[in-house]
Design an enzyme around this catalytic site. Structure first.
Site, short mmCIF file in Angstrom:
data_model
loop_
_atom_site.label_atom_id
_atom_site.label_comp_id
_atom_site.label_asym_id
_atom_site.label_seq_id
_atom_site.Cartn_x
_atom_site.Cartn_y
_atom_site.Cartn_z
N THR A 77 0.86 -1.38 -0.05
CA THR A 77 -0.03 0.10 0.16
C THR A 77 0.78 1.09 -0.01
O THR A 77 1.91 1.25 0.44
CB THR A 77 -0.89 -0.09 1.24
N ARG B 57 -14.22 -7.64 -0.52
CA ARG B 57 -13.63 -6.85 0.69
C ARG B 57 -12.95 -5.49 0.53
O ARG B 57 -12.35 -5.27 -0.77
CB ARG B 57 -12.59 -7.96 1.21
N ASP C 149 -8.62 -0.72 4.80
CA ASP C 149 -8.76 0.31 6.06
C ASP C 149 -8.37 1.73 4.89
O ASP C 149 -8.70 2.76 5.35
CB ASP C 149 -7.78 0.38 7.02
N THR D 201 -0.80 1.57 6.88
CA THR D 201 -0.48 0.72 5.98
C THR D 201 -0.33 -0.66 7.17
O THR D 201 0.22 -0.57 8.01
CB THR D 201 0.55 0.70 5.13
N GLY D 202 -0.81 -1.79 6.52
CA GLY D 202 -0.81 -2.94 7.31
C GLY D 202 -2.19 -3.87 6.96
O GLY D 202 -2.81 -3.92 5.90
N GLY E 145 -5.30 -4.60 7.23
CA GLY E 145 -6.43 -3.47 7.28
C GLY E 145 -7.75 -3.64 8.24
O GLY E 145 -7.93 -2.71 8.80
#
Length: 317
Positions: free
Chosen positions: A176, A204, A207, A227-228, A230
């Site tokens: 991301t 889906r 975030d 970022t990560g 979500g």
């Protein structure tokens, strides 16, 4: 010279020097450098923060090294579903799009939604229709194809599993992207863009495109791009939580960021892996992550650029 700064990220995850050839690492660093420098010189010329984050995220979306735009991962049905958000801290105006296909630069679509739609969030075919109305660029499927991401999707497409670009079992991580900026007039802005998860199903949404979860900006506090994984970031309303910790608890930008990433996200009910970049209206910068590495870079007015991929102490914040 008025104070200004740009911060960018390209995702957080299991990022170590042994994962890349020298050519790939150079490509990643060069793209981060290009994004930071583009943002820095626009800010130096007096450009508004919201314009700068839009442009910088476009630079990252156009690179196959990241999971956004051209480098997006494959869904279960072999397509690319893209999402992006942008927010202007000066007036809390925001725009976002998710579940869109073939949009060359989702951040541009998010920007058009913010400025032209009278809404904040558009989805799927409706968002695409709106984008065409305002001449947002579209590309054929071939533009988004990447052999590595295709091969990763083929390995798991018959299963009910998905693969996070940020997960420990997917070491060749491409993530991301996001940017936050402070302009000469003291305004902040944030933008984030992603292709989501490999083999994701059922439309889906992560975030990144959710205002307050993956993206938030407010001149009263700060601008944040996350970022990560979500789902934990969604449940924690993470980007807005940083703002709240500053506004209501009186924490500094660094204190708020570190609390969210290193304490709150580590709680058993969240178990959130990832990171964030943030900036406030005085030019303080925070780069926090609880993973092995994070693609990141920044430049403040009157300073040199800083680009890093690996462990936190590789680059001062």
């Amino acid at each position: 010279m008025s104070n200004f700064a740009i911060v960018v990220h390209g995702g957080a995850g299991t990022i170590t020097p042994d994962l890349y050839t020298a050519e790939i690492e150079k490509g990643i660093r060069d793209t981060l450098y290009e994004a930071v420098e583009a943002g820095y010189y626009l800010l130096g010329d007096g450009e508004a923060a919201v314009n700068v984050v839009s442009h910088v995220v476009m630079v990252l979306e156009n690179s196959p090294f990241f999971n956004a735009g051209k480098g997006a991962v494959f869904t279960n049905d072999g397509t690319h579903e893209l999402e992006a958000a942008i927010m202007n801290g000066a007036d809390l105006n925001a725009g976002a799009a998710c579940g869109v296909k073939n949009v060359r630069n989702p951040v541009v679509l998010a920007r058009k939604i913010m400025e032209k739609s009278g809404h904040v969030y558009l989805h799927g075919k409706g968002a695409e229709e709106f984008g065409r109305l305002y001449h947002v660029a579209f590309e054929p499927d071939e533009y988004f194809f990447d052999q590595f991401r295709y091969d990763e999707w083929r390995k798991i497409k018959a299963s009910n599993t998905y693969r996070l670009d940020h997960s420990k079992d997917n070491a060749k991580k491409f993530g991301t992207v996001g940017a936050v900026a402070l302009d000469k007039n003291g305004n902040v802005a944030a933008a984030t863009s992603t292709g989501g998860m490999t083999n994701k199903k059922y439309g889906r949404i992560g975030d990144s495109s959710i205002i307050g979860a993956g993206t938030y900006a407010n001149n009263a506090t700060c601008a944040v791009s996350c970022t990560g994984h979500g789902e934990p970031f969604l449940r924690a309303v993470s980007a807005y939580d940083i703002s709240c910790l500053i506004e209501y608890k009186g924490l500094s930008l660094e204190e708020a960021s570190n609390y969210l990433i290193h304490e709150k996200m580590k709680q058993t009910h969240l178990q959130g892996e990832g990171g964030l970049i943030a900036i406030d209206t005085t030019g303080n910068i925070s780069i926090a992550f609880n993973t092995v590495g994070m693609y990141r870079g920044y430049r403040r007015s009157g300073e040199k650029e800083h680009i890093a991929l690996y462990k936190p102490n590789e680059m001062p914040a």
